[in-house]
Structures are given as structure tokens and as C-alpha cells.
Design a protein around this motif. Structure first.
Motif, PDB file in Angstrom:
ATOM      1  N   LYS A  13       0.549  -1.344   0.154  1.00 62.37           N
ATOM      2  CA  LYS A  13       0.092   0.049  -0.047  1.00 62.37           C
ATOM      3  C   LYS A  13       0.944   1.334  -0.064  1.00 62.37           C
ATOM      4  CE  LYS A  13      -3.934  -1.944   1.988  1.00 62.37           C
ATOM      5  NZ  LYS A  13      -5.107  -1.906   3.025  1.00 62.37           N
ATOM      6  N   LEU A  38      -4.808   5.199 -11.452  1.00 58.88           N
ATOM      7  CA  LEU A  38      -5.918   4.775 -10.499  1.00 58.88           C
ATOM      8  C   LEU A  38      -6.844   4.017 -11.181  1.00 58.88           C
ATOM      9  CD1 LEU A  38      -7.195   8.204  -8.680  1.00 58.88           C
ATOM     10  CD2 LEU A  38      -6.464   5.942  -7.709  1.00 58.88           C
ATOM     11  N   THR A  39      -7.060   4.124 -12.285  1.00 55.53           N
ATOM     12  CA  THR A  39      -7.955   3.089 -13.109  1.00 55.53           C
ATOM     13  C   THR A  39      -7.294   1.556 -12.972  1.00 55.53           C
ATOM     14  OG1 THR A  39      -8.764   4.725 -14.643  1.00 55.53           O
ATOM     15  CG2 THR A  39      -9.046   2.447 -15.287  1.00 55.53           C
ATOM     16  N   ALA A  41      -5.275   0.662 -10.788  1.00 52.71           N
ATOM     17  CA  ALA A  41      -5.017   0.307  -9.329  1.00 52.71           C
ATOM     18  C   ALA A  41      -6.329  -0.187  -8.806  1.00 52.71           C
ATOM     19  CB  ALA A  41      -4.381   1.210  -8.434  1.00 52.71           C
ATOM     20  N   HIS A  42      -7.507   0.677  -9.009  1.00 52.43           N
ATOM     21  CA  HIS A  42      -8.758   0.527  -8.499  1.00 52.43           C
ATOM     22  C   HIS A  42      -9.703  -0.581  -9.306  1.00 52.43           C
ATOM     23  CE1 HIS A  42      -8.541   4.051  -5.622  1.00 52.43           C
ATOM     24  NE2 HIS A  42      -7.508   3.399  -5.641  1.00 52.43           N
ATOM     25  N   THR A  43      -9.470  -0.785 -10.354  1.00 52.00           N
ATOM     26  CA  THR A  43     -10.203  -1.756 -10.976  1.00 52.00           C
ATOM     27  C   THR A  43      -9.673  -3.293 -11.491  1.00 52.00           C
ATOM     28  OG1 THR A  43      -9.610  -1.005 -13.356  1.00 52.00           O
ATOM     29  CG2 THR A  43     -11.556   0.213 -12.108  1.00 52.00           C
ATOM     30  N   THR A  82     -14.695   3.654  -7.581  1.00 52.91           N
ATOM     31  CA  THR A  82     -14.334   3.920  -6.387  1.00 52.91           C
ATOM     32  C   THR A  82     -14.396   5.445  -6.179  1.00 52.91           C
ATOM     33  OG1 THR A  82     -12.036   4.458  -6.540  1.00 52.91           O
ATOM     34  CG2 THR A  82     -12.328   2.136  -5.862  1.00 52.91           C
ATOM     35  N   ARG A  84     -12.497   7.836  -5.026  1.00 50.92           N
ATOM     36  CA  ARG A  84     -11.385   8.489  -5.617  1.00 50.92           C
ATOM     37  C   ARG A  84     -11.208   8.408  -7.028  1.00 50.92           C
ATOM     38  NH1 ARG A  84      -5.240   8.073  -3.894  1.00 50.92           N
ATOM     39  NH2 ARG A  84      -4.473   9.886  -5.237  1.00 50.92           N
ATOM     40  N   LEU A  85     -11.415   7.192  -7.584  1.00 50.36           N
ATOM     41  CA  LEU A  85     -11.388   7.105  -9.065  1.00 50.36           C
ATOM     42  C   LEU A  85     -12.521   7.914  -9.697  1.00 50.36           C
ATOM     43  CD1 LEU A  85     -10.029   5.672 -11.618  1.00 50.36           C
ATOM     44  CD2 LEU A  85     -11.342   3.771 -11.172  1.00 50.36           C
ATOM     45  N   PHE A 146      -4.275  -5.405  -7.177  1.00 47.50           N
ATOM     46  CA  PHE A 146      -5.889  -5.150  -6.923  1.00 47.50           C
ATOM     47  C   PHE A 146      -6.234  -6.542  -6.356  1.00 47.50           C
ATOM     48  CE2 PHE A 146     -10.008  -5.822  -8.782  1.00 47.50           C
ATOM     49  CZ  PHE A 146     -10.787  -4.992  -8.181  1.00 47.50           C
ATOM     50  N   LYS A 150      -7.932  -6.963  -2.804  1.00 48.90           N
ATOM     51  CA  LYS A 150      -9.136  -7.377  -2.720  1.00 48.90           C
ATOM     52  C   LYS A 150      -9.500  -8.656  -1.821  1.00 48.90           C
ATOM     53  CE  LYS A 150     -11.123  -4.258  -4.369  1.00 48.90           C
ATOM     54  NZ  LYS A 150     -11.709  -3.173  -3.650  1.00 48.90           N
TER      55      LYS A 150
END
Length: 192
Positions: A13, A38-39, A41-43, A82, A84-85, A146, A150
Motif C-alpha cells: 500500500k 488509479l484506473t 489500481a482501483h479496477t 471507487t 477517488r477514481l 488489485f 481484494k
């Protein structure tokens, strides 16, 4: 003999946060690159899926979602955004403006960004943040991170399969074996 399966490197992290702090979001390229990272990392999206996204694939209705239309296995999927995204993509799309091309991520000439350019930009941020001295910074490292995060958070493996677009549970099973917290939780049950 059974072949030994391992999972490639993932970001901690701390490493992920260091990477995400580097882009200068006061510039178009910095905002775009933060949106890209971010896309990823978050998807958990694949590189080819990312570079194939169109502006209409991003929806801000409700909590928002990315609709992956051009997936590796040809099965479209919806990935919720998310908070933030959602905020970063909203700012990026506003800055991007209306253009002749409807590809989401573009270069300074308003052409779709190439997978190679994304890889080069990620390497650049790895070098600037010094994360590259610890972990190879690549689009697939974001995808593996990711999945790991999860699994560590206890996400149901079938939900994770739908989010990532894995056609088989075999790869995800490896993440559960390595990063799952169910063994630690199960070992104390019955002895309380």
C-alpha cells in the motif's frame, strides 16, 4: 510432479501511494497519468482493456462504473468506481474536453494513448518515486495488486472473478492460497 505456481510481485500500500503521489495533476499529462494509474489500481483492468476504453464506457450515474466492452475473453463487464477514481476521472474528462476521438485516454496530439506509452509512463513514475528499486512497475503489477488487496479484504472470489474478467478461478485461487485471511480466522474458531 505438480508444477509450482507463484504470483508475480505486487505493490505494498505504501508503494502504491508513493506512485500515486508523483503525477503533477495541475498539468493535463499528470492528471491523465493519475487517471490511468488509479484506473489500473482501483479496477484491476488489463492494459489492452484500459487503452481500448472510450469516454462513453465511463458512467457517473449513481456511484458510477466503467463498462469494459473490449475484454480479453470477449465478455463485457461492469466495474463500479471507487470514490477517488470517480473524482479523478470526472476531473480528467472535464479537462480532456470534447474531441474528434472518443478514446478515453489520449496523448497530447489527441490520439489514443498506446499500451507502450502507458508502460513508459509507469516506468517513469516508478523511477521518480523510487518504487522501481523495490518492485518492477508495470500495468500487470497494478492488476496483481488489485487482486491481492481484494483477497486480503475478504472479497468473495466469484465477485473478484467478475471484476477482473478472469475466465477461470485457477489464477484467483492462487491469490486466495497466498493472501487469504481465512486460515488465520478459522484456526481460532472452536477454541474461544
Amino acid at each position: 510432479m505438480r508444477a509450482r505456481h507463484e504470483i508475480g510481485v505486487t505493490f505494498s500500500k505504501n508503494q502504491l501511494n508513493r506512485l500515486l503521489k508523483v503525477p503533477n495533476i495541475t498539468t493535463f499529462i499528470g492528471l491523465r497519468d493519475l487517471g490511468i494509474m488509479l484506473t489500473l489500481a482501483h479496477t484491476g483492468i488489463r492494459l489492452k482493456e484500459l487503452t481500448s476504453l472510450h469516454t462513453q464506457d465511463v458512467s457517473f450515474e449513481g456511484k458510477g462504473a466503467i463498462n469494459v466492452q473490449r475484454a480479453k475473453n470477449r465478455y463485457a463487464r461492469r466495474i463500479p468506481l471507487t470514490k477517488r477514481l470517480r473524482a479523478v476521472l470526472s476531473a480528467y474528462i472535464k479537462e480532456r474536453g470534447v474531441l474528434d476521438t472518443d478514446f478515453l485516454f489520449i496523448n497530447v496530439e489527441d490520439n489514443p494513448i498506446s499500451p507502450r506509452t502507458v508502460q513508459q509512463r509507469l516506468k517513469h513514475y516508478g523511477k521518480v518515486s523510487k518504487v522501481d528499486k523495490e518492485v518492477n512497475v508495470s500495468p500487470h503489477a497494478f492488476r496483481r495488486t488489485f487482486c491481492r488487496l481484494k483477497v486480503e479484504a475478504g472479497t468473495n472470489i466469484f465477485v473478484l472473478q467478475r471484476l477482473t474478467g478472469h475466465s477461470s478461478l485457477e489464477i484467483l485461487r492462487r491469490y486466495v492460497e497466498i493472501y487469504g485471511t481465512d486460515l488465520e480466522e478459522a484456526i481460532e474458531k472452536g477454541f474461544e
